[in-house]
Enzyme design. Structure first.
Site, PDB file in Angstrom:
ATOM      1  N   ILE A   4      12.394   0.621   1.840  1.00 55.71           N
ATOM      2  CA  ILE A   4      13.254   1.765   1.403  1.00 55.71           C
ATOM      3  C   ILE A   4      13.903   2.517   2.448  1.00 55.71           C
ATOM      4  CG2 ILE A   4      12.865   4.059   0.169  1.00 55.71           C
ATOM      5  CD1 ILE A   4      10.594   2.591  -1.283  1.00 55.71           C
ATOM      6  N   SER A   5      13.012   2.816   3.589  1.00 56.05           N
ATOM      7  CA  SER A   5      13.493   3.583   4.522  1.00 56.05           C
ATOM      8  C   SER A   5      13.850   2.552   5.718  1.00 56.05           C
ATOM      9  CB  SER A   5      12.491   4.322   5.526  1.00 56.05           C
ATOM     10  OG  SER A   5      11.543   3.599   6.080  1.00 56.05           O
ATOM     11  N   ARG A   8       6.609   1.053  13.757  1.00 54.17           N
ATOM     12  CA  ARG A   8       7.468   0.254  12.692  1.00 54.17           C
ATOM     13  C   ARG A   8       8.232  -0.731  12.916  1.00 54.17           C
ATOM     14  NH1 ARG A   8       5.347   3.827   8.481  1.00 54.17           N
ATOM     15  NH2 ARG A   8       5.021   5.675   9.321  1.00 54.17           N
ATOM     16  N   ASN A  28       8.021  -5.614  -0.799  1.00 52.83           N
ATOM     17  CA  ASN A  28       7.879  -4.667   0.235  1.00 52.83           C
ATOM     18  C   ASN A  28       6.208  -4.443   0.776  1.00 52.83           C
ATOM     19  OD1 ASN A  28       7.709  -2.024   1.729  1.00 52.83           O
ATOM     20  ND2 ASN A  28       8.914  -0.951   0.285  1.00 52.83           N
ATOM     21  N   TYR A  78      11.178   8.866   1.199  1.00 52.90           N
ATOM     22  CA  TYR A  78      11.267   7.825   0.146  1.00 52.90           C
ATOM     23  C   TYR A  78      11.845   8.267  -1.089  1.00 52.90           C
ATOM     24  CZ  TYR A  78       7.929   6.089   3.597  1.00 52.90           C
ATOM     25  OH  TYR A  78       7.234   5.509   4.657  1.00 52.90           O
ATOM     26  N   HIS A 106       3.726  -4.377   9.423  1.00 53.82           N
ATOM     27  CA  HIS A 106       3.600  -4.279  10.853  1.00 53.82           C
ATOM     28  C   HIS A 106       2.227  -4.813  11.280  1.00 53.82           C
ATOM     29  CE1 HIS A 106       6.773  -1.580   9.783  1.00 53.82           C
ATOM     30  NE2 HIS A 106       6.103  -0.737   9.105  1.00 53.82           N
ATOM     31  N   ALA A 148       2.942  -0.502   4.953  1.00 54.92           N
ATOM     32  CA  ALA A 148       2.440  -0.692   6.377  1.00 54.92           C
ATOM     33  C   ALA A 148       1.883  -2.162   6.657  1.00 54.92           C
ATOM     34  CB  ALA A 148       1.466   0.337   6.579  1.00 54.92           C
ATOM     35  N   GLU A 175      12.343  -9.497   2.117  1.00 63.48           N
ATOM     36  CA  GLU A 175      11.719  -8.352   2.856  1.00 63.48           C
ATOM     37  C   GLU A 175      12.547  -7.114   2.306  1.00 63.48           C
ATOM     38  OE1 GLU A 175      11.453  -8.357   7.157  1.00 63.48           O
ATOM     39  OE2 GLU A 175      10.044  -6.464   7.106  1.00 63.48           O
ATOM     40  N   PRO A 228       0.778  -1.409  -0.049  1.00 56.20           N
ATOM     41  CA  PRO A 228      -0.269  -0.029   0.002  1.00 56.20           C
ATOM     42  C   PRO A 228       0.697   1.176   0.149  1.00 56.20           C
ATOM     43  CG  PRO A 228      -0.203  -1.165   2.289  1.00 56.20           C
ATOM     44  CD  PRO A 228       0.501  -2.119   1.077  1.00 56.20           C
ATOM     45  N   ASP A 240       1.392 -15.397   6.587  1.00 55.37           N
ATOM     46  CA  ASP A 240       0.998 -16.970   6.241  1.00 55.37           C
ATOM     47  C   ASP A 240       1.214 -17.283   4.699  1.00 55.37           C
ATOM     48  OD1 ASP A 240       0.342 -17.470   8.991  1.00 55.37           O
ATOM     49  OD2 ASP A 240      -1.824 -17.053   8.611  1.00 55.37           O
TER      50      ASP A 240
HETATM   51  O1  CA2 Z   1      10.242   2.083   4.097  1.00 59.54           O
HETATM   52  C1  CA2 Z   1       9.461   1.436   3.567  1.00 59.54           C
HETATM   53  O2  CA2 Z   1       9.665   0.862   2.598  1.00 59.54           O
HETATM   54  C2  CA2 Z   1       8.195   1.134   4.053  1.00 59.54           C
HETATM   55  O3  CA2 Z   1       7.734  -0.248   3.994  1.00 59.54           O
HETATM   56  C3  CA2 Z   1       7.323   1.938   3.409  1.00 59.54           C
HETATM   57  C4  CA2 Z   1       5.762   2.170   4.145  1.00 59.54           C
HETATM   58  C5  CA2 Z   1       5.793   2.052   5.477  1.00 59.54           C
HETATM   59  O4  CA2 Z   1       4.483   2.020   6.129  1.00 59.54           O
HETATM   60  C6  CA2 Z   1       6.545   1.203   6.013  1.00 59.54           C
HETATM   61  O5  CA2 Z   1       6.784   1.321   7.624  1.00 59.54           O
HETATM   62  C7  CA2 Z   1       8.241   1.399   5.635  1.00 59.54           C
HETATM   63  C8  CA2 Z   1       5.065   3.093   3.423  1.00 59.54           C
HETATM   64  C9  CA2 Z   1       4.926   3.450   2.090  1.00 59.54           C
HETATM   65  C10 CA2 Z   1       4.262   4.593   1.833  1.00 59.54           C
HETATM   66  O6  CA2 Z   1       4.952   5.181   0.472  1.00 59.54           O
HETATM   67  C11 CA2 Z   1       4.991   6.250   0.292  1.00 59.54           C
HETATM   68  C12 CA2 Z   1       5.527   7.070  -0.752  1.00 59.54           C
HETATM   69  C13 CA2 Z   1       5.353   8.290  -1.102  1.00 59.54           C
HETATM   70  C14 CA2 Z   1       4.575   9.135  -0.406  1.00 59.54           C
HETATM   71  C15 CA2 Z   1       3.875   8.590   0.710  1.00 59.54           C
HETATM   72  C16 CA2 Z   1       4.047   7.212   0.848  1.00 59.54           C
END
Ligand code: CA2
Length: 145
Positions: free
Chosen positions: A100-101, A110, A73, A22, A79, A76, A97, A9, A86
């Site tokens: 990006i962050s 997180r 990836n 990001y 978490h 959210a 897994e 998502p 599963d």
């Molecule tokens: O760091 C990551 O890749 C995450 O999986 C990104 C998820 C976040 O919920 C995880 O904790 C860490 C969120 C993706 C949202 O991506 C966006 C990109 C641009 C603008 C807003 C959200």
């Protein structure tokens, strides 16, 4: 070697919001980067993104017989989702897994990853390069089998 790259998502919003976390590149840029990287190594890659948990479960199940590895990836859902955990377990396909962050340096909520226990590795905090590293890791993992 066939690898399915799954993004969960809001990752379709890459490059449009929160560039400080990001980056400024889009999901299409990410796909192009992985595609080029995989092509050089003779790895077949396919891509899927969804904002819906059940659709992500379907994509993981659909990898059975069509992919040798999964880069995921889960956004959210990392978490919160036991369903994705599963699904990876049920598919029985090596999965990596990717985040990006660096989620370890972010909010407490997180710090939990359900899917992690079903994955052969976790790569985080390396930006888009984490995905190409995951592809390489799965290719090496496949060669070792
Ligand atoms: O760091 C990551 O890749 C995450 O999986 C990104 C998820 C976040 O919920 C995880 O904790 C860490 C969120 C993706 C949202 O991506 C966006 C990109 C641009 C603008 C807003 C959200």
């Amino acid at each position: 070697m066939r690898i399915l790259v799954i993004n969960g998502p809001n990752l379709n919003m890459l490059g449009r919001r929160e560039p400080e976390i990001y980056g400024r590149e889009t999901l299409d840029d990410l796909i192009a980067l992985i595609r080029d990287h995989a092509a050089k190594k003779g790895i077949e890659v396919s891509f899927y993104q969804s904002n819906h948990e059940g659709d992500l479960v379907d994509a993981i199940q659909g990898a059975l017989g069509t992919a040798d590895g999964i880069v995921i990836n889960p956004g959210a859902y990392t978490h919160t989702s036991i369903a994705l955990l599963d699904a990876v377990k049920a598919a029985g396909i090596p999965a990596v897994e990717v985040h990006i962050s660096d989620v370890t340096k972010r909010e407490k909520f997180r710090q939990t990853s359900y899917i992690r226990q079903a994955c052969v590795a976790t790569i985080m905090g390396k930006g888009f390069a984490g995905y190409t590293e995951a592809v390489d890791l799965l290719a090496a993992y496949g060669d070792g089998k």
